[in-house]
Design a protein around this motif. Structure first.
Motif, PDB file in Angstrom:
ATOM      1  N   ASP A 236       9.750 116.369  -7.217  1.00  0.00           N
ATOM      2  CA  ASP A 236       8.511 116.770  -7.568  1.00  0.00           C
ATOM      3  C   ASP A 236       8.555 118.445  -7.969  1.00  0.00           C
ATOM      4  O   ASP A 236       7.610 118.862  -9.037  1.00  0.00           O
ATOM      5  CB  ASP A 236       7.523 116.842  -6.442  1.00  0.00           C
ATOM      6  N   ASP A 237       9.314 119.039  -7.167  1.00  0.00           N
ATOM      7  CA  ASP A 237       9.597 120.718  -7.354  1.00  0.00           C
ATOM      8  C   ASP A 237      10.109 120.975  -8.954  1.00  0.00           C
ATOM      9  O   ASP A 237       9.542 121.477  -9.700  1.00  0.00           O
ATOM     10  CB  ASP A 237      10.469 121.236  -6.397  1.00  0.00           C
ATOM     11  N   MET A 239       9.660 118.804 -11.386  1.00  0.00           N
ATOM     12  CA  MET A 239       8.743 118.442 -12.585  1.00  0.00           C
ATOM     13  C   MET A 239       7.719 119.165 -12.724  1.00  0.00           C
ATOM     14  O   MET A 239       7.381 119.669 -13.797  1.00  0.00           O
ATOM     15  CB  MET A 239       8.460 116.993 -12.039  1.00  0.00           C
ATOM     16  N   LEU A 240       7.059 120.040 -11.639  1.00  0.00           N
ATOM     17  CA  LEU A 240       6.160 120.783 -11.697  1.00  0.00           C
ATOM     18  C   LEU A 240       6.470 122.133 -12.452  1.00  0.00           C
ATOM     19  O   LEU A 240       5.654 122.825 -13.113  1.00  0.00           O
ATOM     20  CB  LEU A 240       5.337 121.060 -10.375  1.00  0.00           C
ATOM     21  N   GLU A 241       7.752 122.482 -11.959  1.00  0.00           N
ATOM     22  CA  GLU A 241       8.346 123.783 -12.526  1.00  0.00           C
ATOM     23  C   GLU A 241       8.596 123.542 -14.190  1.00  0.00           C
ATOM     24  O   GLU A 241       8.163 124.343 -14.958  1.00  0.00           O
ATOM     25  CB  GLU A 241       9.535 124.010 -11.941  1.00  0.00           C
ATOM     26  N   LEU A 242       9.300 122.372 -14.666  1.00  0.00           N
ATOM     27  CA  LEU A 242       9.255 122.118 -15.800  1.00  0.00           C
ATOM     28  C   LEU A 242       7.954 122.062 -16.569  1.00  0.00           C
ATOM     29  O   LEU A 242       7.791 122.442 -17.882  1.00  0.00           O
ATOM     30  CB  LEU A 242       9.863 120.643 -16.085  1.00  0.00           C
ATOM     31  N   GLY A 243       6.788 121.646 -15.898  1.00  0.00           N
ATOM     32  CA  GLY A 243       5.420 121.645 -16.528  1.00  0.00           C
ATOM     33  C   GLY A 243       4.921 122.834 -16.687  1.00  0.00           C
ATOM     34  O   GLY A 243       3.554 122.939 -16.896  1.00  0.00           O
ATOM     35  N   GLY A 244       5.408 123.848 -16.141  1.00  0.00           N
ATOM     36  CA  GLY A 244       4.852 125.312 -16.086  1.00  0.00           C
ATOM     37  C   GLY A 244       3.643 125.574 -15.310  1.00  0.00           C
ATOM     38  O   GLY A 244       2.781 126.536 -15.409  1.00  0.00           O
ATOM     39  N   SER A 247       6.570 127.585  -9.748  1.00  0.00           N
ATOM     40  CA  SER A 247       8.155 127.808  -9.382  1.00  0.00           C
ATOM     41  C   SER A 247       8.331 126.770  -8.484  1.00  0.00           C
ATOM     42  O   SER A 247       7.225 126.323  -7.582  1.00  0.00           O
ATOM     43  CB  SER A 247       8.421 129.118  -9.220  1.00  0.00           C
ATOM     44  N   ARG A 248       9.416 126.080  -8.456  1.00  0.00           N
ATOM     45  CA  ARG A 248       9.821 125.058  -7.386  1.00  0.00           C
ATOM     46  C   ARG A 248       9.965 125.365  -5.844  1.00  0.00           C
ATOM     47  O   ARG A 248       9.470 124.545  -5.190  1.00  0.00           O
ATOM     48  CB  ARG A 248      11.144 124.422  -7.802  1.00  0.00           C
ATOM     49  N   ASP A 249       9.976 126.716  -5.683  1.00  0.00           N
ATOM     50  CA  ASP A 249       9.956 127.075  -4.341  1.00  0.00           C
ATOM     51  C   ASP A 249       8.306 127.117  -3.710  1.00  0.00           C
ATOM     52  O   ASP A 249       8.479 127.308  -2.723  1.00  0.00           O
ATOM     53  CB  ASP A 249      10.450 128.580  -4.185  1.00  0.00           C
ATOM     54  N   ARG A 250       7.467 126.836  -4.551  1.00  0.00           N
ATOM     55  CA  ARG A 250       6.154 126.868  -4.072  1.00  0.00           C
ATOM     56  C   ARG A 250       5.728 125.229  -3.860  1.00  0.00           C
ATOM     57  O   ARG A 250       4.517 124.937  -3.242  1.00  0.00           O
ATOM     58  CB  ARG A 250       5.173 127.300  -4.991  1.00  0.00           C
ATOM     59  N   VAL A 251       6.735 124.304  -3.827  1.00  0.00           N
ATOM     60  CA  VAL A 251       6.417 122.861  -3.760  1.00  0.00           C
ATOM     61  C   VAL A 251       7.217 122.561  -2.598  1.00  0.00           C
ATOM     62  O   VAL A 251       8.500 122.771  -2.256  1.00  0.00           O
ATOM     63  CB  VAL A 251       6.880 121.999  -5.080  1.00  0.00           C
ATOM     64  N   THR A 252       6.552 121.761  -1.458  1.00  0.00           N
ATOM     65  CA  THR A 252       7.065 121.099  -0.383  1.00  0.00           C
ATOM     66  C   THR A 252       6.866 119.685  -0.432  1.00  0.00           C
ATOM     67  O   THR A 252       5.778 119.378  -0.580  1.00  0.00           O
ATOM     68  CB  THR A 252       6.775 121.992   0.895  1.00  0.00           C
ATOM     69  N   VAL A 253       7.811 118.917   0.170  1.00  0.00           N
ATOM     70  CA  VAL A 253       7.655 117.459   0.377  1.00  0.00           C
ATOM     71  C   VAL A 253       8.110 116.837   1.756  1.00  0.00           C
ATOM     72  O   VAL A 253       9.322 117.475   2.112  1.00  0.00           O
ATOM     73  CB  VAL A 253       8.323 116.641  -0.761  1.00  0.00           C
TER      74      VAL A 253
END
Length: 332
Positions: A236-237, A239-244, A247-253
């Protein structure tokens, strides 16, 4: 390929464990897609008019492989390669265990080398596994394959929901995905549970893969069947970073898996927190119904993305897409 928007979509499922069997059940009542092909480690089955799930499950359960299906099964140690060469299939759902972590990319390379053209969909979990798929995007495009990655529940349904929810904000502060999974017994989803164990402190993919069924059972006995997972390596991190979006460090699962109770231990949800253009901080929460199973939330989106991928493929659009880039199309 059929003309855009017309004709039956012929679909294959690679992997026939818990997830693969659930995928076939999801397809059974559909009018737009027909399940014609399947493969496991020891064999494959193909029938252009459609496979019957009860017969396939019986062959797999009683004899250990769908290759024993009469008269449409074939035993083979190269089941995926042989199936792809022989079957007329528009798209495949790769319901495969990604153990080892390089396995999915290796399967994709087999498709590229085979000369097959069509749509592939995966429900990959790990960021590092998806990064391997991303490295193949030029080869996929050149091969005439439309590949949809990260199209299960998480990554997938919840990641796509986060991408939509993010539109309310000028800046995304955090995306927090929390899942609850309940299954009656772990043996029904052995590969999935092993992938989850790999996220526990002190474990990795290779250690989880090497565990015997008895060792997995002993671990679950210690935890009363509960796997509590935090800060997972989930794509998820990426994919959301690639989508602009952030940044991936703001995504937690993270989440809780109960391997002894079909009731979810908690409600699966995604929380997107951000700042609006007016300068206010707020949180959107999207919660999945507790009555929807892991299988429903993985397989449903996977086939929705497969239908979307077929729409792209029929327009000559090939290459790699994530679940945050394309809207799934509902399969009737």
């Amino acid at each position: 390929m059929q003309a855009e928007g017309k004709g039956l979509m012929k679909v294959g499922v690679l992997g026939f464990g818990g997830l693969g069997q659930a995928a076939a059940r999801v397809l059974e009542p559909k009018g737009e897609m027909v399940w014609v092909a399947a493969a496991d480690r020891k064999g494959y089955a193909y029938c252009g008019d459609g496979l019957t799930i009860a017969d396939c499950v019986s062959a797999y359960r009683d004899r250990g492989s769908i290759g024993y299906l009469e008269p449409n099964g074939t035993l083979s140690n190269e089941s995926i390669v042989e199936l792809v060469q022989q079957a007329k299939v528009d798209g495949y759902f790769l319901a495969l265990p990604n153990l080892p972590n390089t396995f999915m990319a290796e399967v994709v390379k087999q498709f590229i080398q085979s000369g097959w053209q069509g749509v592939l969909v995966d429900a990959l979990k790990r960021t590092s596994a998806m990064e391997q798929i991303l490295q193949l995007q030029d080869e996929l495009q050149a091969a005439g394959i439309t590949y949809m990655t990260g199209c299960g529940a998480t990554p997938g349904l919840l990641t796509a929901a986060a991408a939509i929810a993010a539109q309310s904000y000028a800046e995304i502060h955090s995306v927090k995905i929390t899942f609850g999974v309940g299954i009656a017994n772990w043996e029904a989803y052995q590969a999935t549970i092993r992938e989850d164990i790999a996220h526990l402190p002190g474990y990795d993919v290779e250690r989880a893969r090497a565990m015997s069924d008895g060792e997995v059972g002993a671990l679950l006995d210690k935890t009363n069947g509960i796997l509590a997972l935090e800060n997972m390596e989930h794509a998820d991190d990426l994919m959301l970073e690639l989508g602009g979006i952030c940044s991936r460090d703001r995504v937690t699962v993270g989440g809780i898996v109960d391997t002894r109770n079909p009731k979810k231990p908690l409600s699966t949800n995604v929380q997107v927190t951000g700042r609006t253009f007016e300068g206010k901080t707020s949180t959107h929460t999207f919660t999945l119904g507790d009555e929807t199973s892991m299988a429903a939330n993985v397989c449903g989106p996977a086939f929705g993305y497969l239908k979307a991928g077929l729409s792209l493929h029929r327009r000559g659009i090939h290459g790699l897409f994530t679940a945050t880039e394309v809207m799934p199309q509902f399969v009737r």
